[in-house]
Write a protein that holds these residues in place. Structure first.
Motif, PDB file in Angstrom:
ATOM      1  N   LYS A 216       0.831  -1.211   0.000  1.00  0.00           N
ATOM      2  CA  LYS A 216       0.000   0.000   0.000  1.00  0.00           C
ATOM      3  C   LYS A 216       0.866   1.261   0.000  1.00  0.00           C
ATOM      4  N   ASN A 244      -1.277  -1.000 -10.693  1.00  0.00           N
ATOM      5  CA  ASN A 244      -2.245  -2.078 -10.908  1.00  0.00           C
ATOM      6  C   ASN A 244      -1.714  -3.420 -10.408  1.00  0.00           C
ATOM      7  N   CYS A 247      -1.752  -3.470  -6.635  1.00  0.00           N
ATOM      8  CA  CYS A 247      -3.127  -3.681  -6.156  1.00  0.00           C
ATOM      9  C   CYS A 247      -3.511  -5.153  -6.298  1.00  0.00           C
ATOM     10  N   GLY A 248      -3.091  -5.746  -7.405  1.00  0.00           N
ATOM     11  CA  GLY A 248      -3.356  -7.165  -7.612  1.00  0.00           C
ATOM     12  C   GLY A 248      -2.648  -8.025  -6.584  1.00  0.00           C
ATOM     13  N   PHE A 251      -4.531  -7.958  -3.400  1.00  0.00           N
ATOM     14  CA  PHE A 251      -5.705  -8.824  -3.521  1.00  0.00           C
ATOM     15  C   PHE A 251      -5.314 -10.289  -3.326  1.00  0.00           C
ATOM     16  N   GLY A 263      -9.318  -7.101   0.193  1.00  0.00           N
ATOM     17  CA  GLY A 263      -8.456  -6.957  -0.975  1.00  0.00           C
ATOM     18  C   GLY A 263      -9.245  -6.588  -2.218  1.00  0.00           C
ATOM     19  N   TYR A 266     -10.146  -2.915  -2.035  1.00  0.00           N
ATOM     20  CA  TYR A 266      -8.964  -2.093  -2.300  1.00  0.00           C
ATOM     21  C   TYR A 266      -8.629  -2.104  -3.791  1.00  0.00           C
ATOM     22  N   TYR A 267      -8.714  -3.275  -4.389  1.00  0.00           N
ATOM     23  CA  TYR A 267      -8.371  -3.404  -5.809  1.00  0.00           C
ATOM     24  C   TYR A 267      -9.280  -2.533  -6.675  1.00  0.00           C
ATOM     25  N   SER A 271      -7.297   0.571  -8.433  1.00  0.00           N
ATOM     26  CA  SER A 271      -6.797   0.170  -9.750  1.00  0.00           C
ATOM     27  C   SER A 271      -6.809   1.356 -10.702  1.00  0.00           C
ATOM     28  N   THR A 279     -11.270  -3.365 -15.036  1.00  0.00           N
ATOM     29  CA  THR A 279     -10.868  -3.657 -13.656  1.00  0.00           C
ATOM     30  C   THR A 279     -11.513  -4.951 -13.180  1.00  0.00           C
ATOM     31  N   ALA A 283      -9.613  -8.416 -12.191  1.00  0.00           N
ATOM     32  CA  ALA A 283      -9.832  -8.989 -10.859  1.00  0.00           C
ATOM     33  C   ALA A 283     -10.276 -10.446 -10.968  1.00  0.00           C
TER      34      ALA A 283
END
Length: 329
Positions: A216, A244, A247-248, A251, A263, A266-267, A271, A279, A283
């Motif tokens: 983060k 991205n 963020c992945g 997750f 997660g 947040y993603y 993203s 997105t 995901a």
């Protein structure tokens, strides 16, 4: 199994089964390993005696370190690719053998050695160099990882193993997060492969939570830099891609912690994809890597709750998976 047990097993096997087993075992070897063993196999099959290798003298670490530093400096200066007066033309193609040897020697250094941390640092520098060579012509090759006889995920796994063998720290976790989610890729690799390897290296829940916190921080750092980057520039593109991927990674870690909801939220919130539907699509791909139909459906339905309109192929996939899940019940 022990050699004696193997001999007994081979002695009772039929020729056809022996040949098949031998070929399958040979296929499992990396290119570099095959090159080393080919001469031995040829001699054995011709009935010749195998020469015993002499014991190698221990390598002077200080000399090895200096050799690697000089090599890396020359590589970044493109002295192994372009005409120059530093590296003779005849020596430039030998870079791949140099890297192989460097990795071999660095891998031998034990954890209790005074040189271990420096060895890991050098191994890291070599990995970063080969990654950069995937983006920029530093050597005369289209795939530097293949040229050194290593798959990129295997090299990264070695790096993760060696790094974490000396203990976890916020610094080394953050560093490996950055390497897993950014940097050059070989023609046969994706960031998700490195991310999955890193995820498997985060052994405990506490370490996973630390990784989330560090990821983060990297996301915030990346988003902060975006404001100063020119719109539609390559720098902006790569920074968005890095955010991205991070963020992945967050997750993926939350899924491993059995807390996918946090997660997922947040993603979708952070993203940098230009379209919410993309997105959702990304995901769902992540969910496929580590989860089953139930997780995939959960992500899909979360996307619907965000008023995202999925493409037709996702609608069809949702219907199939939902039907399969109901059939199991």
């Amino acid at each position: 199994m022990k050699v004696q047990e193997l001999r007994k097993l081979l002695g009772n096997a039929e020729r056809e089964h022996l040949e098949k087993a031998f070929v399958e075992c040979y296929k499992q070897l990396r290119k570099g390993q095959k090159e080393e063993i080919d001469s031995i196999l040829t001699m054995m099959l011709e009935g010749k005696a195998i020469e015993q290798k002499s014991v190698e003298a221990p390598v002077n670490f200080e000399e090895l370190e200096q050799q690697i530093i000089v090599f890396i400096d020359n590589a970044y200066a493109q002295n192994y690719f372009a005409p120059n007066r530093t590296i003779p033309k005849s020596q430039r193609p030998k870079w791949r053998f140099m890297v192989k040897n460097f990795m071999k020697e660095l891998s031998k250094i034990p954890l209790d050695s005074n040189h271990y941390e420096r060895a890991v640092k050098l191994l890291t520098d070599l990995y970063c160099l080969i990654c950069e060579a995937c983006n920029t012509y530093l050597f005369s090759t289209e795939d530097p990882f293949r040229s050194i006889g290593w798959e990129q995920p295997d090299f990264f796994k070695l790096l993760v193993t060696k790094t974490f063998a000396n203990g976890y720290s916020r610094k080394n976790i953050s560093q490996l997060l950055r390497y897993a989610t950014t940097g050059g890729l070989s023609r046969e690799s994706l960031h998700i492969q490195q991310e999955m390897i890193l995820l498997s290296g985060l052994r405990t829940s506490d370490v996973k939570y630390v990784a989330i916190e560090e990821a983060k921080k990297l996301v915030e750092e990346g988003v902060g830099k975006l404001a100063s980057l020119k719109k539609y520039s390559s720098s902006q593109y790569y920074m968005n891609e890095a955010v991205n991927e991070l963020c992945g990674m967050i997750f993926l870690i939350t899924i491993a912690l059995a807390e996918p909801e946090s997660g997922m939220e947040y993603y979708f919130a952070h993203s940098r994809e230009g379209d919410n539907e993309i997105t959702l699509y990304c995901a769902l791909q992540l969910a496929d890597w580590v989860g089953g139909d139930d997780l995939w459906i959960k992500v899909y339905e979360y996307g619907l709750s965000k008023k995202i309109k999925p493409r037709n192929s996702l609608k069809e996939e949702y219907a199939i998976r939902l039907g399969s899940l109901k059939a199991q019940d």
